[in-house]
Design a protein around this motif. Structure first.
Motif, PDB file in Angstrom:
ATOM      1  N   ALA A   5       0.867  -1.174   0.000  1.00 26.53           N
ATOM      2  CA  ALA A   5       0.000   0.000   0.000  1.00 26.53           C
ATOM      3  C   ALA A   5       0.902   1.220   0.000  1.00 26.53           C
ATOM      4  O   ALA A   5       1.927   1.239   0.689  1.00 26.53           O
ATOM      5  CB  ALA A   5      -0.891   0.017   1.235  1.00 26.53           C
ATOM      6  N   VAL A   6       0.543   2.230  -0.764  1.00 21.19           N
ATOM      7  CA  VAL A   6       1.299   3.480  -0.803  1.00 21.19           C
ATOM      8  C   VAL A   6       0.407   4.592  -0.253  1.00 21.19           C
ATOM      9  O   VAL A   6      -0.734   4.752  -0.697  1.00 21.19           O
ATOM     10  CB  VAL A   6       1.770   3.820  -2.230  1.00 21.19           C
ATOM     11  CG1 VAL A   6       2.566   5.122  -2.234  1.00 21.19           C
ATOM     12  CG2 VAL A   6       2.610   2.682  -2.811  1.00 21.19           C
ATOM     13  N   GLY A  12       2.328  13.191  -5.223  1.00 18.53           N
ATOM     14  CA  GLY A  12       2.486  11.784  -5.575  1.00 18.53           C
ATOM     15  C   GLY A  12       3.697  11.470  -6.445  1.00 18.53           C
ATOM     16  O   GLY A  12       3.686  10.476  -7.182  1.00 18.53           O
ATOM     17  N   SER A  13       4.760  12.273  -6.359  1.00 19.68           N
ATOM     18  CA  SER A  13       5.925  12.007  -7.213  1.00 19.68           C
ATOM     19  C   SER A  13       6.587  10.677  -6.862  1.00 19.68           C
ATOM     20  O   SER A  13       7.036   9.939  -7.754  1.00 19.68           O
ATOM     21  CB  SER A  13       6.941  13.157  -7.118  1.00 19.68           C
ATOM     22  OG  SER A  13       7.402  13.337  -5.797  1.00 19.68           O
ATOM     23  N   ASN A  14       6.643  10.340  -5.583  1.00 17.86           N
ATOM     24  CA  ASN A  14       7.182   9.030  -5.194  1.00 17.86           C
ATOM     25  C   ASN A  14       6.263   7.901  -5.665  1.00 17.86           C
ATOM     26  O   ASN A  14       6.737   6.852  -6.107  1.00 17.86           O
ATOM     27  CB  ASN A  14       7.357   8.941  -3.678  1.00 17.86           C
ATOM     28  CG  ASN A  14       8.661   9.532  -3.204  1.00 17.86           C
ATOM     29  OD1 ASN A  14       9.689   9.397  -3.843  1.00 17.86           O
ATOM     30  ND2 ASN A  14       8.620  10.203  -2.070  1.00 17.86           N
ATOM     31  N   CYS A  33      -2.919  -0.958  -3.402  1.00 15.56           N
ATOM     32  CA  CYS A  33      -3.825   0.167  -3.160  1.00 15.56           C
ATOM     33  C   CYS A  33      -3.019   1.411  -2.844  1.00 15.56           C
ATOM     34  O   CYS A  33      -1.847   1.337  -2.479  1.00 15.56           O
ATOM     35  CB  CYS A  33      -4.795  -0.137  -2.020  1.00 15.56           C
ATOM     36  SG  CYS A  33      -4.020  -0.326  -0.396  1.00 15.56           S
ATOM     37  N   VAL A  34      -3.671   2.557  -3.004  1.00 19.03           N
ATOM     38  CA  VAL A  34      -3.099   3.851  -2.634  1.00 19.03           C
ATOM     39  C   VAL A  34      -4.088   4.534  -1.703  1.00 19.03           C
ATOM     40  O   VAL A  34      -5.273   4.653  -2.018  1.00 19.03           O
ATOM     41  CB  VAL A  34      -2.837   4.729  -3.876  1.00 19.03           C
ATOM     42  CG1 VAL A  34      -2.351   6.118  -3.455  1.00 19.03           C
ATOM     43  CG2 VAL A  34      -1.827   4.068  -4.806  1.00 19.03           C
ATOM     44  N   SER A  85       4.776   4.800   3.379  1.00 21.05           N
ATOM     45  CA  SER A  85       4.416   6.213   3.484  1.00 21.05           C
ATOM     46  C   SER A  85       5.313   6.982   2.520  1.00 21.05           C
ATOM     47  O   SER A  85       6.514   7.102   2.746  1.00 21.05           O
ATOM     48  CB  SER A  85       4.609   6.708   4.918  1.00 21.05           C
ATOM     49  OG  SER A  85       4.390   8.101   4.987  1.00 21.05           O
ATOM     50  N   ALA A  86       4.729   7.443   1.425  1.00 24.57           N
ATOM     51  CA  ALA A  86       5.519   8.080   0.364  1.00 24.57           C
ATOM     52  C   ALA A  86       4.995   9.487   0.139  1.00 24.57           C
ATOM     53  O   ALA A  86       4.404   9.801  -0.888  1.00 24.57           O
ATOM     54  CB  ALA A  86       5.443   7.244  -0.913  1.00 24.57           C
TER      55      ALA A  86
END
Length: 198
Positions: A5-6, A12-14, A33-34, A85-86
């Motif tokens: 999961a991000v 959202g560049s990462n 999922c995001v 966690s991005a």
């Protein structure tokens, strides 16, 4: 295939760089999922890639813990093995951290333990540092205090301004994050062992 999961709050560049990485069949990771805590612009990348995504807003809950429970439930529904966690610009509540850690990682724009917190790039410049960088670490209940997984250094140019330095750090951060997740997927990094040794 490691299912992740991000979590994001912003552009959202990462996330985009991770989506690009997963487009390589040799990259052993699937973004299941995001999740976001706000109407993050980066959710458009998830939509475009056909990745399930959701927003769980803290303002909709009576407490941080209640929000953490709901956020965790939304992630759990996608059967993920790692939470990344991005660019989530919110400190996760203890119950959320306890739910996922040590399979809960973060990127930070400094060489931890130097310059923890929300203004790491500004703090490095204010301190007159000649070098900073990026850290990928396990999230624990502290703020940027969890075990370090990978780091990369970035030299600070004389007279460099915060925005320019932050952008140069991001150029290093994206491949470092993707490489760290690959190392977890391939068993090179064993999160439980790293956490136990911390």
């Amino acid at each position: 295939m490691l299912k992740i999961a991000v979590l994001i709050s912003g552009s959202g560049s990462n996330l985009k760089s991770l989506i690009d990485a997963t487009n390589d069949p040799a990259y052993p990771v699937q973004i299941a999922c995001v999740g976001a805590d706000t109407d993050a612009a980066g959710l458009a990348y998830a939509e475009a890639a056909g990745i399930p995504n959701f927003i769980v807003r803290p303002a909709d809950f009576a407490s941080r813990a209640d929000w953490g429970t709901a956020f965790a439930e939304a992630i759990r529904a996608h059967d993920v093995e790692l939470v990344v966690s991005a660019g989530l610009m919110r400190i996760l509540p203890a119950n959320f951290v306890n739910e996922f850690s040590p399979a809960l990682i973060n990127t930070h724009p400094a060489l931890l333990p130097l310059y923890p917190g929300a203004h790491a790039v500004r703090d490095a410049l204010a301190a007159g540092a000649t070098e900073t960088g990026v850290t990928v670490h396990i999230i624990d209940e502290g703020v940027d205090t969890g075990p370090v997984l990978r780091q990369a250094a970035v030299q600070i140019a004389p007279g460099e301004i915060e925005a320019d330095l932050h952008e140069r750090i991001k150029q290093i951060e994206r491949p470092l994050l993707a490489a760290t997740i690959r190392a977890i997927a391939e068993g090179e990094i064993r999160l439980a062992e790293v956490a136990a040794a911390h």
